[in-house]
Enzyme design. Sequence first.
Site, short mmCIF file in Angstrom:
data_model
loop_
_atom_site.label_atom_id
_atom_site.label_comp_id
_atom_site.label_asym_id
_atom_site.label_seq_id
_atom_site.Cartn_x
_atom_site.Cartn_y
_atom_site.Cartn_z
N HIS A 99 6.64 -1.43 3.42
CA HIS A 99 6.48 -2.84 3.80
C HIS A 99 5.69 -3.58 2.75
O HIS A 99 4.81 -3.02 2.10
CB HIS A 99 5.80 -2.96 5.16
CG HIS A 99 4.51 -2.20 5.28
ND1 HIS A 99 4.47 -0.84 5.51
CD2 HIS A 99 3.22 -2.60 5.17
CE1 HIS A 99 3.20 -0.44 5.56
NE2 HIS A 99 2.43 -1.48 5.35
N HIS A 110 3.24 -6.82 2.27
CA HIS A 110 2.40 -7.80 2.96
C HIS A 110 2.48 -9.14 2.22
O HIS A 110 2.28 -9.19 0.99
CB HIS A 110 0.92 -7.39 2.92
CG HIS A 110 0.58 -6.13 3.66
ND1 HIS A 110 -0.06 -6.13 4.88
CD2 HIS A 110 0.76 -4.83 3.34
CE1 HIS A 110 -0.27 -4.87 5.28
NE2 HIS A 110 0.23 -4.07 4.36
N VAL A 142 1.07 2.63 7.95
CA VAL A 142 2.38 2.78 8.59
C VAL A 142 3.38 3.29 7.53
O VAL A 142 3.67 2.59 6.56
CB VAL A 142 2.88 1.44 9.19
CG1 VAL A 142 4.27 1.61 9.79
CG2 VAL A 142 1.90 0.93 10.24
N ASN A 149 0.86 -1.18 0.00
CA ASN A 149 0.00 0.00 0.00
C ASN A 149 0.89 1.23 0.00
O ASN A 149 1.90 1.27 0.71
CB ASN A 149 -0.90 0.00 1.24
CG ASN A 149 -1.87 -1.18 1.25
OD1 ASN A 149 -2.40 -1.55 0.21
ND2 ASN A 149 -2.09 -1.78 2.40
P1 5GP Z 1 -0.56 -0.71 5.75
O1 5GP Z 1 -2.01 -0.42 5.86
O2 5GP Z 1 0.30 0.45 6.16
O3 5GP Z 1 -0.15 -1.30 4.43
O4 5GP Z 1 -0.31 -1.89 6.77
C1 5GP Z 1 0.20 -1.70 8.04
C2 5GP Z 1 0.07 -3.03 8.74
O5 5GP Z 1 0.88 -2.98 9.90
C3 5GP Z 1 -1.34 -3.35 9.19
O6 5GP Z 1 -1.75 -4.60 8.61
C4 5GP Z 1 -1.26 -3.41 10.71
O7 5GP Z 1 -2.04 -4.43 11.27
C5 5GP Z 1 0.23 -3.65 10.94
N1 5GP Z 1 0.76 -3.07 12.16
C6 5GP Z 1 0.55 -1.82 12.64
N2 5GP Z 1 1.24 -1.62 13.78
C7 5GP Z 1 1.89 -2.80 14.02
C8 5GP Z 1 2.76 -3.21 15.07
O8 5GP Z 1 3.09 -2.47 16.00
N3 5GP Z 1 3.25 -4.48 14.99
C9 5GP Z 1 2.92 -5.33 13.97
N4 5GP Z 1 3.45 -6.54 13.99
N5 5GP Z 1 2.11 -4.96 12.96
C10 5GP Z 1 1.60 -3.71 12.99
#
Ligand code: 5GP
Length: 115
Positions: free
Chosen positions: A101, A103, A97, A88
Site C-alpha cells: 500500500h 500512503h 499490514v 513501508n
Molecule cells: P503500514 O504501517 O503497514 O505502512 O500501514 C498500515 C496502515 O493501515 C496504518 O496506517 C493503519 O492505520 C491502517 N489500517 C490498519 N488496519 C486498517 C483497516 O482495517 N482499515 C483501514 N482503513 N486502515 C487500516
Amino acid sequence: MPDECVFCRIVAGEMPGDIVYQDEGFVAFRDISPQAPVHILVIPKMHIDSSADLTDEQQDLAGRLIIIARNLAEKEGIADRGYRLVINCRSEGGQQVPHLHLHLIGGRKLSGGLG
Ligand code: 5GP
Ligand code: ZN
C-alpha cells in the site's frame, strides 16, 4: 488471496472501508487511524505482500499507484500545497499490514523526519 489479509477483505467487500477510489485493479480508502487531515491508502486489488515482492513485470502496477495518489491529492485539494507518499516495507520499514500500500498523507505541514 490470504483470508486473514485485512486489505484483501476490504477489496472483497467483507470489511467496511471508506473507499474514495476504485477501478479494475486498484482501491483507495481512508486510513482507519489518520496521521493527517488527508490520509489515504492506495492498494492493488491483487495481493502482493510488499514492495520487495514486486516483480519487474509489475512496473506498470507500481507506477499506477503513484498516478492514482497524484489524482487523489488533486481531488482532495492538497496538490498545490504538497503532500507525502510513503511505502513501508517489511519489519524494519515499519510495515504493519502485509499487503502492498501507498500512503497519501497531507493537509497539514508535515515534519521533515523520515524516521
Ligand atoms: P503500514 O504501517 O503497514 O505502512 O500501514 C498500515 C496502515 O493501515 C496504518 O496506517 C493503519 O492505520 C491502517 N489500517 C490498519 N488496519 C486498517 C483497516 O482495517 N482499515 C483501514 N482503513 N486502515 C487500516
Ligand atoms: Zn491482501
